[in-house]
Design a protein around this motif. Structure first.
Motif, PDB file in Angstrom:
ATOM      1  N   SER A  21       0.854  -1.183   0.000  1.00  0.00           N
ATOM      2  CA  SER A  21       0.000   0.000   0.000  1.00  0.00           C
ATOM      3  C   SER A  21       0.884   1.224   0.000  1.00  0.00           C
ATOM      4  CB  SER A  21      -0.916  -0.003   1.231  1.00  0.00           C
ATOM      5  OG  SER A  21      -0.136   0.029   2.404  1.00  0.00           O
ATOM      6  N   GLY A  22       0.262   2.360  -0.263  1.00  0.00           N
ATOM      7  CA  GLY A  22       1.027   3.594  -0.275  1.00  0.00           C
ATOM      8  C   GLY A  22       1.468   3.987   1.125  1.00  0.00           C
ATOM      9  N   TYR A  23       2.523   4.765   1.206  1.00  0.00           N
ATOM     10  CA  TYR A  23       2.989   5.255   2.487  1.00  0.00           C
ATOM     11  C   TYR A  23       3.583   6.640   2.305  1.00  0.00           C
ATOM     12  CZ  TYR A  23       7.750   4.125   0.971  1.00  0.00           C
ATOM     13  OH  TYR A  23       8.923   4.074   0.275  1.00  0.00           O
ATOM     14  N   TRP A  24       3.685   7.354   3.407  1.00  0.00           N
ATOM     15  CA  TRP A  24       4.255   8.698   3.400  1.00  0.00           C
ATOM     16  C   TRP A  24       5.666   8.669   3.959  1.00  0.00           C
ATOM     17  CZ3 TRP A  24       2.139  13.026   1.285  1.00  0.00           C
ATOM     18  CH2 TRP A  24       0.774  12.993   0.979  1.00  0.00           C
ATOM     19  N   ALA A  25       6.527   9.488   3.405  1.00  0.00           N
ATOM     20  CA  ALA A  25       7.880   9.693   3.924  1.00  0.00           C
ATOM     21  C   ALA A  25       8.115  11.187   4.012  1.00  0.00           C
ATOM     22  CB  ALA A  25       8.915   9.046   3.002  1.00  0.00           C
ATOM     23  N   GLN A  26       8.986  11.610   4.914  1.00  0.00           N
ATOM     24  CA  GLN A  26       9.223  13.037   5.063  1.00  0.00           C
ATOM     25  C   GLN A  26      10.693  13.320   5.326  1.00  0.00           C
ATOM     26  OE1 GLN A  26       6.743  14.401   8.268  1.00  0.00           O
ATOM     27  NE2 GLN A  26       7.878  13.323   9.839  1.00  0.00           N
ATOM     28  N   GLU A  27      11.093  14.546   5.035  1.00  0.00           N
ATOM     29  CA  GLU A  27      12.480  14.981   5.186  1.00  0.00           C
ATOM     30  C   GLU A  27      12.471  16.406   5.727  1.00  0.00           C
ATOM     31  OE1 GLU A  27      16.670  14.865   4.948  1.00  0.00           O
ATOM     32  OE2 GLU A  27      15.213  13.248   4.656  1.00  0.00           O
ATOM     33  N   LEU A  28      13.374  16.693   6.670  1.00  0.00           N
ATOM     34  CA  LEU A  28      13.466  18.028   7.228  1.00  0.00           C
ATOM     35  C   LEU A  28      14.208  18.964   6.286  1.00  0.00           C
ATOM     36  CD1 LEU A  28      14.270  17.412  11.015  1.00  0.00           C
ATOM     37  CD2 LEU A  28      12.081  18.029   9.983  1.00  0.00           C
ATOM     38  N   ASN A  78      14.092  23.024   9.540  1.00  0.00           N
ATOM     39  CA  ASN A  78      13.476  22.062  10.457  1.00  0.00           C
ATOM     40  C   ASN A  78      11.991  21.824  10.224  1.00  0.00           C
ATOM     41  OD1 ASN A  78      15.858  21.453  11.886  1.00  0.00           O
ATOM     42  ND2 ASN A  78      15.614  23.285  13.141  1.00  0.00           N
ATOM     43  N   GLN A  79      11.387  22.476   9.220  1.00  0.00           N
ATOM     44  CA  GLN A  79      10.041  22.055   8.873  1.00  0.00           C
ATOM     45  C   GLN A  79      10.174  20.950   7.838  1.00  0.00           C
ATOM     46  OE1 GLN A  79       8.704  25.963   6.710  1.00  0.00           O
ATOM     47  NE2 GLN A  79       7.416  24.315   5.944  1.00  0.00           N
ATOM     48  N   SER A  80       9.115  20.200   7.624  1.00  0.00           N
ATOM     49  CA  SER A  80       9.243  19.000   6.810  1.00  0.00           C
ATOM     50  C   SER A  80       8.556  19.121   5.461  1.00  0.00           C
ATOM     51  CB  SER A  80       8.666  17.785   7.554  1.00  0.00           C
ATOM     52  OG  SER A  80       7.283  17.966   7.801  1.00  0.00           O
ATOM     53  N   VAL A  81       9.082  18.361   4.505  1.00  0.00           N
ATOM     54  CA  VAL A  81       8.456  18.158   3.206  1.00  0.00           C
ATOM     55  C   VAL A  81       8.080  16.688   3.145  1.00  0.00           C
ATOM     56  CG1 VAL A  81       8.815  18.123   0.700  1.00  0.00           C
ATOM     57  CG2 VAL A  81       9.762  19.988   2.080  1.00  0.00           C
ATOM     58  N   SER A  82       6.852  16.400   2.749  1.00  0.00           N
ATOM     59  CA  SER A  82       6.365  15.024   2.737  1.00  0.00           C
ATOM     60  C   SER A  82       6.070  14.564   1.318  1.00  0.00           C
ATOM     61  CB  SER A  82       5.086  14.906   3.582  1.00  0.00           C
ATOM     62  OG  SER A  82       5.305  15.337   4.909  1.00  0.00           O
ATOM     63  N   ILE A  83       6.345  13.283   1.065  1.00  0.00           N
ATOM     64  CA  ILE A  83       5.989  12.677  -0.221  1.00  0.00           C
ATOM     65  C   ILE A  83       5.197  11.400   0.035  1.00  0.00           C
ATOM     66  CG2 ILE A  83       8.039  13.590  -1.383  1.00  0.00           C
ATOM     67  CD1 ILE A  83       9.171  10.688  -1.293  1.00  0.00           C
ATOM     68  N   ARG A  84       4.328  11.056  -0.910  1.00  0.00           N
ATOM     69  CA  ARG A  84       3.600   9.799  -0.829  1.00  0.00           C
ATOM     70  C   ARG A  84       4.095   8.873  -1.931  1.00  0.00           C
ATOM     71  NH1 ARG A  84      -0.726   6.923  -2.775  1.00  0.00           N
ATOM     72  NH2 ARG A  84      -1.875   5.709  -1.218  1.00  0.00           N
ATOM     73  N   VAL A  85       4.385   7.632  -1.565  1.00  0.00           N
ATOM     74  CA  VAL A  85       4.856   6.613  -2.510  1.00  0.00           C
ATOM     75  C   VAL A  85       3.771   5.550  -2.628  1.00  0.00           C
ATOM     76  CG1 VAL A  85       6.683   4.956  -3.020  1.00  0.00           C
ATOM     77  CG2 VAL A  85       7.222   7.056  -1.784  1.00  0.00           C
ATOM     78  N   ASN A  86       3.372   5.224  -3.867  1.00  0.00           N
ATOM     79  CA  ASN A  86       2.310   4.240  -4.032  1.00  0.00           C
ATOM     80  C   ASN A  86       2.872   2.812  -4.008  1.00  0.00           C
ATOM     81  OD1 ASN A  86       3.448   3.758  -6.558  1.00  0.00           O
ATOM     82  ND2 ASN A  86       1.828   4.808  -7.700  1.00  0.00           N
ATOM     83  N   ALA A  87       2.007   1.813  -4.218  1.00  0.00           N
ATOM     84  CA  ALA A  87       2.409   0.411  -4.134  1.00  0.00           C
ATOM     85  C   ALA A  87       3.459   0.033  -5.168  1.00  0.00           C
ATOM     86  CB  ALA A  87       1.173  -0.489  -4.294  1.00  0.00           C
ATOM     87  N   ALA A  88       3.502   0.777  -6.269  1.00  0.00           N
ATOM     88  CA  ALA A  88       4.482   0.488  -7.319  1.00  0.00           C
ATOM     89  C   ALA A  88       5.809   1.207  -7.087  1.00  0.00           C
ATOM     90  CB  ALA A  88       3.907   0.887  -8.679  1.00  0.00           C
ATOM     91  N   GLY A  89       5.910   1.932  -5.971  1.00  0.00           N
ATOM     92  CA  GLY A  89       7.150   2.636  -5.675  1.00  0.00           C
ATOM     93  C   GLY A  89       7.270   3.973  -6.369  1.00  0.00           C
ATOM     94  N   GLU A  90       6.168   4.518  -6.865  1.00  0.00           N
ATOM     95  CA  GLU A  90       6.189   5.796  -7.570  1.00  0.00           C
ATOM     96  C   GLU A  90       5.742   6.922  -6.637  1.00  0.00           C
ATOM     97  OE1 GLU A  90       3.342   4.832 -10.529  1.00  0.00           O
ATOM     98  OE2 GLU A  90       4.835   4.056 -11.946  1.00  0.00           O
ATOM     99  N   VAL A  91       6.389   8.078  -6.758  1.00  0.00           N
ATOM    100  CA  VAL A  91       5.999   9.246  -5.980  1.00  0.00           C
ATOM    101  C   VAL A  91       4.757   9.870  -6.618  1.00  0.00           C
ATOM    102  CG1 VAL A  91       6.697  11.506  -5.137  1.00  0.00           C
ATOM    103  CG2 VAL A  91       8.376   9.668  -5.293  1.00  0.00           C
ATOM    104  N   THR A  92       3.692  10.003  -5.833  1.00  0.00           N
ATOM    105  CA  THR A  92       2.424  10.506  -6.371  1.00  0.00           C
ATOM    106  C   THR A  92       1.995  11.846  -5.762  1.00  0.00           C
ATOM    107  OG1 THR A  92       1.162   9.267  -4.710  1.00  0.00           O
ATOM    108  CG2 THR A  92       1.600   8.167  -6.822  1.00  0.00           C
ATOM    109  N   ASP A  93       2.560  12.208  -4.601  1.00  0.00           N
ATOM    110  CA  ASP A  93       2.140  13.436  -3.926  1.00  0.00           C
ATOM    111  C   ASP A  93       3.328  14.091  -3.232  1.00  0.00           C
ATOM    112  OD1 ASP A  93      -1.129  13.325  -3.784  1.00  0.00           O
ATOM    113  OD2 ASP A  93      -0.245  11.317  -3.657  1.00  0.00           O
ATOM    114  N   VAL A  94       3.299  15.417  -3.172  1.00  0.00           N
ATOM    115  CA  VAL A  94       4.278  16.203  -2.423  1.00  0.00           C
ATOM    116  C   VAL A  94       3.505  17.251  -1.620  1.00  0.00           C
ATOM    117  CG1 VAL A  94       6.217  17.811  -2.549  1.00  0.00           C
ATOM    118  CG2 VAL A  94       6.106  15.879  -4.133  1.00  0.00           C
ATOM    119  N   GLN A  95       3.843  17.388  -0.326  1.00  0.00           N
ATOM    120  CA  GLN A  95       3.143  18.342   0.532  1.00  0.00           C
ATOM    121  C   GLN A  95       4.128  19.073   1.435  1.00  0.00           C
ATOM    122  OE1 GLN A  95      -1.092  15.902   1.065  1.00  0.00           O
ATOM    123  NE2 GLN A  95       0.240  16.174   2.800  1.00  0.00           N
ATOM    124  N   PHE A  96       3.904  20.376   1.623  1.00  0.00           N
ATOM    125  CA  PHE A  96       4.684  21.162   2.570  1.00  0.00           C
ATOM    126  C   PHE A  96       3.956  22.463   2.844  1.00  0.00           C
ATOM    127  CE2 PHE A  96       6.265  22.032  -1.719  1.00  0.00           C
ATOM    128  CZ  PHE A  96       6.218  23.417  -1.788  1.00  0.00           C
TER     129      PHE A  96
END
Length: 439
Positions: free
Chosen positions: A69-76, A116-134
């Motif tokens: 399933s998709g998941y979110w990852a984030q980076e400061l 120190n604020q974060s940027v978030s990305i969503r990765v779908n089941a196929a390993g593709e980046v589908t969303d970016v949020q900040f």
């Protein structure tokens, strides 16, 4: 900046614990033999009899299912970062980075991000980046920038606005430093600043050392399942040198629940807020409190960086505490603005003024510094009042406004709220390790 090798999307996917455990659960061997023990009821006069029955059962059929399933990852965001830098550390493909930077004003928005604020990305089941949020820092507010990839093209997300506020529980055992251990427990730096202000009259957060403990209950804001921001601390316990310090957030409940104050276990004000003895606009109604909310017209997620006081144009505005007037003039969306620096490291800002007074240099608490107006980005006469610590907006109600004493009626409501918060914190009081969340 030195660039380190980036983990593949497969590695990031495998590090996602819920997904990994789901996969392991399917791969574990399933026993094909079950043993049953039957106990028969003895008949009158007969001997008690126990019989063991073993029977081999067929292997259960498990339908194949796609557990990914998709998941979110984030980076400061680090000092000097561009959006491309942050996305590269998140292993976003270069082609996607180029397309994101070429559209949606991404470059302009990133100029307004702070460290120190974060940027978030969503990765779908196929390993593709589908969303970016900040969040983009702008005058008067922070705005959520949400991008999505549709049919190979990046665009502003048209997903329904769904900002949820949920309580979050954390316990941190100090090993090196409070700020370092809190960040390792995934507690945003904003909350360290809040704690520093809450307990400023009792101890310095930097003095916490190995063996001390921090327990926190606070609000977290989620957008489409991803944590995007944190709100006020609802309750806190800090164990320092074996002594426990308590803090409980309580609002007077006048329709501006975001504008409360902190009290100890006895209902006594924790923050003396030395010098902050004056309301900027006496008796005025708070029309917009500090914090995150969904804009009623634009349906976008925004953070209001101050408190708005609704008052007629021309109403006197007073300095909240003694300080040095460091700015008087026009300041973009704030319109006519005054900024005062105070001795305790807090800076206050007063915006949208219709006119200034003759005040300048050193000012005293309660001294008139200007008059309510509607200059700059304003839809009507009001005062926009901000408080900042180290350049970051903080809730003026908990930092730069007088703390009201609890009346007998307030005390009853406070005790009820305190009891509930204390019961929640009890879940992590006796744990010997730091915990990120109790589910």
């Amino acid at each position: 900046m030195n660039k380190q090798s980036k983990p593949s999307f497969f590695n990031r996917f495998w590090r996602n614990k819920p997904v990994r455990w789901s996969l392991l659960g399917i791969l574990l061997p399933v026993s094909a033999v079950m043993t049953a023990y039957g106990v028969t009821e003895p008949l009158p006069g007969s001997d008690f009899k126990i019989e063991r029955i073993s029977q081999e059962l067929p292997m259960p059929t498990i339908a194949a299912a796609d557990t990914q399933s998709g998941y979110w990852a984030q980076e400061l965001v680090q000092q000097g970062d561009s959006l491309a830098d942050v996305l590269e550390r998140l292993s976003v493909p270069q082609d996607d980075i180029r397309k994101i930077m070429a559209h949606n004003n991404a470059s302009r928005n990133m100029k307004n991000l702070s460290s120190n604020q974060s940027v978030s990305i969503r990765v779908n089941a196929a390993g593709e980046v589908t969303d970016v949020q900040f969040f983009s820092d702008e005058e008067l507010e922070r705005n959520l920038v949400a991008l999505e990839k549709k049919d190979g093209k990046w665009r502003v997300s048209h997903a329904d606005t769904d900002m949820k506020t949920l309580p979050t529980l954390r316990a941190v055992h100090i090993r090196s430093s409070a700020i370092g251990d809190m960040l390792r427990a995934e507690i945003p730096a904003d909350l360290y600043i809040q704690l520093k202000e809450i307990f400023a009259d009792n101890f310095d957060m930097q003095s916490l050392k190995e063996g001390d403990v921090i327990r926190l209950l606070y609000n977290s804001m989620y957008f489409r399942g991803q944590q995007m921001a944190v709100g006020d601390i609802l309750a806190a316990e800090v164990v320092k040198n074996g002594k426990t310090y308590h803090a409980y957030y309580y609002s007077q409940g006048k329709g501006d629940e975001e504008s409360g104050s902190y009290y100890d276990q006895n209902g006594k004000s924790l923050q003396q807020k030395e010098g902050f003895t004056s309301e900027p606009v006496g008796g005025a109604r708070i029309s917009s409190p500090f914090g995150y909310r969904v804009h009623p017209i634009h349906h976008s997620v925004r953070m209001h960086t101050g408190i708005d006081y609704a008052a007629p144009s021309g109403t006197p505005i007073k300095a909240a505490a003694d300080g040095v007037l460091t700015f008087k003039g026009w300041r973009g969306g704030y319109g006519n603005t005054v900024i005062i620096r105070h001795s305790n490291g807090v800076e206050t800002l007063y915006g949208h003024m219709s006119a200034f007074s003759t005040a300048g240099g050193n000012v005293r608490a309660g001294e008139i510094i200007g008059y309510v107006g509607s200059t700059g980005q304003s839809t009507g006469p009001h005062l926009h009042y901000e408080a900042r610590v180290n350049g970051q907006p903080v809730n003026p109600a908990t930092v730069a406004l007088p703390t009201p004493k609890l009346t007998p009626g307030n005390m009853t409501a406070f005790r009820k709220q305190q009891k509930a918060a204390s019961a929640t914190l009890a879940a992590v009081r006796n744990l010997p390790v730091s915990v990120a969340q109790l589910d």
